[in-house]
Scaffold this motif. Structure first.
Motif, PDB file in Angstrom:
ATOM      1  N   SER A  80       0.815  -1.222   0.000  1.00  0.00           N
ATOM      2  CA  SER A  80       0.000   0.000   0.000  1.00  0.00           C
ATOM      3  C   SER A  80       0.844   1.266   0.000  1.00  0.00           C
ATOM      4  N   GLY A  81       2.180   1.124  -0.172  1.00  0.00           N
ATOM      5  CA  GLY A  81       3.066   2.269   0.014  1.00  0.00           C
ATOM      6  C   GLY A  81       3.365   3.077  -1.228  1.00  0.00           C
ATOM      7  N   HIS A  82       2.754   2.721  -2.372  1.00  0.00           N
ATOM      8  CA  HIS A  82       3.036   3.448  -3.614  1.00  0.00           C
ATOM      9  C   HIS A  82       2.077   4.621  -3.744  1.00  0.00           C
ATOM     10  N   SER A  83       2.590   5.815  -3.481  1.00  0.00           N
ATOM     11  CA  SER A  83       1.735   7.007  -3.452  1.00  0.00           C
ATOM     12  C   SER A  83       1.683   7.688  -4.809  1.00  0.00           C
ATOM     13  N   ARG A  84       0.784   8.653  -4.920  1.00  0.00           N
ATOM     14  CA  ARG A  84       0.710   9.460  -6.140  1.00  0.00           C
ATOM     15  C   ARG A  84       2.029  10.199  -6.369  1.00  0.00           C
ATOM     16  N   ALA A  85       2.687  10.611  -5.306  1.00  0.00           N
ATOM     17  CA  ALA A  85       3.984  11.293  -5.459  1.00  0.00           C
ATOM     18  C   ALA A  85       5.005  10.375  -6.104  1.00  0.00           C
ATOM     19  N   HIS A  86       5.052   9.109  -5.675  1.00  0.00           N
ATOM     20  CA  HIS A  86       5.969   8.145  -6.293  1.00  0.00           C
ATOM     21  C   HIS A  86       5.645   7.972  -7.774  1.00  0.00           C
ATOM     22  N   ALA A  87       4.355   7.829  -8.086  1.00  0.00           N
ATOM     23  CA  ALA A  87       3.940   7.612  -9.475  1.00  0.00           C
ATOM     24  C   ALA A  87       4.314   8.802 -10.364  1.00  0.00           C
ATOM     25  N   LEU A  88       4.084  10.008  -9.866  1.00  0.00           N
ATOM     26  CA  LEU A  88       4.423  11.203 -10.640  1.00  0.00           C
ATOM     27  C   LEU A  88       5.928  11.315 -10.857  1.00  0.00           C
ATOM     28  N   LEU A  89       6.693  10.976  -9.819  1.00  0.00           N
ATOM     29  CA  LEU A  89       8.148  11.042  -9.949  1.00  0.00           C
ATOM     30  C   LEU A  89       8.637  10.038 -10.989  1.00  0.00           C
ATOM     31  N   GLU A  90       8.125   8.819 -10.946  1.00  0.00           N
ATOM     32  CA  GLU A  90       8.555   7.809 -11.917  1.00  0.00           C
ATOM     33  C   GLU A  90       8.199   8.215 -13.346  1.00  0.00           C
ATOM     34  N   GLU A  91       7.026   8.793 -13.531  1.00  0.00           N
ATOM     35  CA  GLU A  91       6.637   9.269 -14.865  1.00  0.00           C
ATOM     36  C   GLU A  91       7.586  10.370 -15.343  1.00  0.00           C
ATOM     37  N   ARG A  92       7.927  11.260 -14.436  1.00  0.00           N
ATOM     38  CA  ARG A  92       8.821  12.374 -14.793  1.00  0.00           C
ATOM     39  C   ARG A  92      10.221  11.859 -15.138  1.00  0.00           C
ATOM     40  N   LEU A  93      10.725  10.913 -14.366  1.00  0.00           N
ATOM     41  CA  LEU A  93      12.058  10.372 -14.619  1.00  0.00           C
ATOM     42  C   LEU A  93      12.112   9.594 -15.926  1.00  0.00           C
ATOM     43  N   ALA A  94      11.071   8.835 -16.211  1.00  0.00           N
ATOM     44  CA  ALA A  94      11.014   8.102 -17.478  1.00  0.00           C
ATOM     45  C   ALA A  94      11.025   9.069 -18.657  1.00  0.00           C
ATOM     46  N   ALA A  95      10.265  10.149 -18.546  1.00  0.00           N
ATOM     47  CA  ALA A  95      10.244  11.144 -19.614  1.00  0.00           C
ATOM     48  C   ALA A  95      11.604  11.813 -19.773  1.00  0.00           C
ATOM     49  N   LEU A  96      12.277  12.046 -18.638  1.00  0.00           N
ATOM     50  CA  LEU A  96      13.585  12.700 -18.656  1.00  0.00           C
ATOM     51  C   LEU A  96      14.608  11.876 -19.430  1.00  0.00           C
ATOM     52  N   GLU A  97      14.577  10.544 -19.234  1.00  0.00           N
ATOM     53  CA  GLU A  97      15.570   9.672 -19.869  1.00  0.00           C
ATOM     54  C   GLU A  97      15.078   9.054 -21.174  1.00  0.00           C
ATOM     55  N   SER A  98      13.842   9.346 -21.573  1.00  0.00           N
ATOM     56  CA  SER A  98      13.283   8.717 -22.773  1.00  0.00           C
ATOM     57  C   SER A  98      14.050   9.015 -24.062  1.00  0.00           C
ATOM     58  N   PRO A  99      14.752  10.164 -24.207  1.00  0.00           N
ATOM     59  CA  PRO A  99      15.525  10.344 -25.435  1.00  0.00           C
ATOM     60  C   PRO A  99      16.640   9.321 -25.620  1.00  0.00           C
ATOM     61  N   HIS A 100      17.011   8.621 -24.550  1.00  0.00           N
ATOM     62  CA  HIS A 100      18.165   7.723 -24.593  1.00  0.00           C
ATOM     63  C   HIS A 100      17.781   6.250 -24.455  1.00  0.00           C
ATOM     64  N   LEU A 101      16.525   5.989 -24.162  1.00  0.00           N
ATOM     65  CA  LEU A 101      16.038   4.636 -23.961  1.00  0.00           C
ATOM     66  C   LEU A 101      14.860   4.383 -24.899  1.00  0.00           C
ATOM     67  N   VAL A 102      14.535   3.136 -25.114  1.00  0.00           N
ATOM     68  CA  VAL A 102      13.407   2.767 -25.968  1.00  0.00           C
ATOM     69  C   VAL A 102      12.263   2.297 -25.084  1.00  0.00           C
ATOM     70  N   ASP A 103      11.057   2.861 -25.274  1.00  0.00           N
ATOM     71  CA  ASP A 103       9.875   2.513 -24.479  1.00  0.00           C
ATOM     72  C   ASP A 103      10.198   2.617 -22.986  1.00  0.00           C
ATOM     73  N   ALA A 104      10.680   3.790 -22.576  1.00  0.00           N
ATOM     74  CA  ALA A 104      11.238   3.969 -21.236  1.00  0.00           C
ATOM     75  C   ALA A 104      10.181   3.995 -20.144  1.00  0.00           C
ATOM     76  N   LYS A 105      10.488   3.302 -19.058  1.00  0.00           N
ATOM     77  CA  LYS A 105       9.763   3.390 -17.798  1.00  0.00           C
ATOM     78  C   LYS A 105      10.808   3.553 -16.692  1.00  0.00           C
ATOM     79  N   ALA A 106      10.354   3.996 -15.520  1.00  0.00           N
ATOM     80  CA  ALA A 106      11.282   4.194 -14.402  1.00  0.00           C
ATOM     81  C   ALA A 106      10.715   3.615 -13.124  1.00  0.00           C
ATOM     82  N   LEU A 107      11.609   3.255 -12.221  1.00  0.00           N
ATOM     83  CA  LEU A 107      11.247   2.672 -10.927  1.00  0.00           C
ATOM     84  C   LEU A 107      12.070   3.363  -9.849  1.00  0.00           C
ATOM     85  N   TYR A 108      11.396   3.849  -8.809  1.00  0.00           N
ATOM     86  CA  TYR A 108      12.057   4.607  -7.736  1.00  0.00           C
ATOM     87  C   TYR A 108      12.423   3.684  -6.584  1.00  0.00           C
ATOM     88  N   PHE A 109      13.616   3.873  -6.038  1.00  0.00           N
ATOM     89  CA  PHE A 109      14.133   3.073  -4.923  1.00  0.00           C
ATOM     90  C   PHE A 109      14.535   3.977  -3.759  1.00  0.00           C
TER      91      PHE A 109
END
Length: 399
Positions: A80-109
């Motif tokens: 139950s610990g995955h908050s909207r803040a985590h989801a927004l951050l992962e979306e932002r990070l994936a978009a940030l690195e998407s020019p260098h990756l293919v079909d990029a997703k991100a996971l926060y640790f």
């Protein structure tokens, strides 16, 4: 008491080799000028490369995040610990690195250490796989390789030809090359374009730990992949968020299939409580700064400080490996001498850590100078003058 005596003998042995580590307690926020153990110091030891750890916008976002989401997450991401803040951050990070990756997703640790353990144990969860590990990789990558079911072979530092021979000779079903981008004790950059070309030729993953590059390298601060102009589905990118981003945690960005595999298999992700969502909320503010005009200005100022230190240092006996990054090592050699140098600097109000084995190879104990965009040119000039004078005095007196 025999158990305690055994531990004390180990501690005495460390002390006899000048290998005892000690902690200092900071009484004020992370910044170039801090109060440490009650004493004002000019610090050259933080990895807060852009000076964002105490930035007012980031601090305000952290406060706002706590008001929105509370102090803790309460459970792991998959409970139950995955908050909207985590989801927004992962979306932002994936978009940030998407020019260098293919079909990029991100996971926060929670930490970079956990991210590296997760990547290598998930991708290397096969006894027929082989991890090809750079000789100077960070401890977290070494430990991740040890924990994986895959076999491990080490290739020499920066040696693309040696790695090519190992990849060509390998019959592994899965090949994983893993390297730091900026090496944390030398400040040099891995030959990433050459490594990626090899990985694409031999059907291997290239895992890049960009702990000391994210936020600093690249025109937009996206890190080593942007700096080297790389793009490939073979890339798995690990970025740290507690250094240049100024807050805490780390992320893995890669093809969506890699991220989904980690969600299903990576034990350091599955079996730990999620980081407080307030940290993720604060990191969104950090990313705004990194990507904006202020981030560009801070990176430009940091580059000027690096060039200034290079001009001002006039060392004769101590060695300076070539580094164009914020990490500026000064190799002293012997453990006890490195400690004496650090102690003499400390007496002058300059906080520069002495790094000794096993962090670095025996006989290469060093000062690890790190520069920050919040340093001034006067700060750097003061450090250089102190080091020049100290080397001359210690060579003359032998102390």
């Amino acid at each position: 008491m025999d158990l305690i005596a055994g531990l004390e003998r180990q501690l005495d042995a460390l002390a006899g080799q000048s290998l005892t580590r000690r902690r200092r307690t900071a009484d004020t926020p992370c910044a170039p000028r801090q109060v440490v153990d009650g004493r004002p110091m000019l610090a050259f030891c933080s990895n807060d490369y852009l000076g964002l750890a105490a930035h007012p916008r980031v601090v305000a976002a952290l406060r706002e995040g706590a008001e929105l989401y509370g102090a803790g997450s309460g459970a792991s991401h998959l409970v139950s610990g995955h908050s909207r803040a985590h989801a927004l951050l992962e979306e932002r990070l994936a978009a940030l690195e998407s020019p260098h990756l293919v079909d990029a997703k991100a996971l926060y640790f929670c930490t970079g250490y956990m991210a590296n353990l997760a990547v290598l144990t998930a991708l290397g969860n096969d006894p027929d796989a082989v991890i090809f590990s750079e000789a100077l990789n960070h401890a977290s990558l070494i430990d991740g390789a040890r924990l994986a079911r895959a076999g491990v072979t080490v290739y020499p530092h920066g040696d693309v030809a040696a790695l090519e021979a190992k990849l060509a000779a390998s019959k592994a079903t899965t090949k994983i090359v893993v390297t730091d981008s900026v090496f944390s004790m030398d400040g040099d950059l891995a030959p990433l374009p050459g490594l990626l070309a090899l990985c694409e030729r031999h059907g291997a993953w290239l895992v890049v730990d960009d702990a000391h590059g994210f936020g600093v390298l690249g025109e937009n601060g996206r890190g080593a992949l942007e700096h080297c102009k790389l793009r490939s589905p073979n890339l798995v990118y690990v970025g740290t968020l507690g250094k240049a981003a100024g807050v805490g945690g780390a992320f893995v960005a890669a093809h969506a299939a890699v991220i989904e595999l980690m969600i299903q298999r990576a034990r350091p992700y599955i079996y730990t409580t999620a980081a407080p969502p307030a940290l993720a909320h604060a990191l969104l503010a950090s990313l705004d700064i990194i990507e904006g005009e202020e981030g560009a200005a801070r990176r430009a100022h940091l580059a000027r400080l690096i060039a200034l230190l290079d001009r001002e240092l006039k060392l004769q006996r101590w060695q300076r490996p070539v580094s164009h990054t914020a990490i500026q090592p000064i190799v002293i050699g012997a453990n006890d001498e490195a400690l004496r140098v650090a102690s003499r600097l400390h007496e002058q109000g300059l906080w520069v850590p002495a790094i000794r084995p096993p962090t670095v190879a025996p006989g290469t104990a060093r000062l690890r100078v790190t520069l920050c965009a919040a340093h001034t040119e006067e700060d750097v000039a003061q450090l250089a003058a102190a080091l020049n004078k100290l080397e001359h005095e210690m060579e003359r007196t032998g102390t």
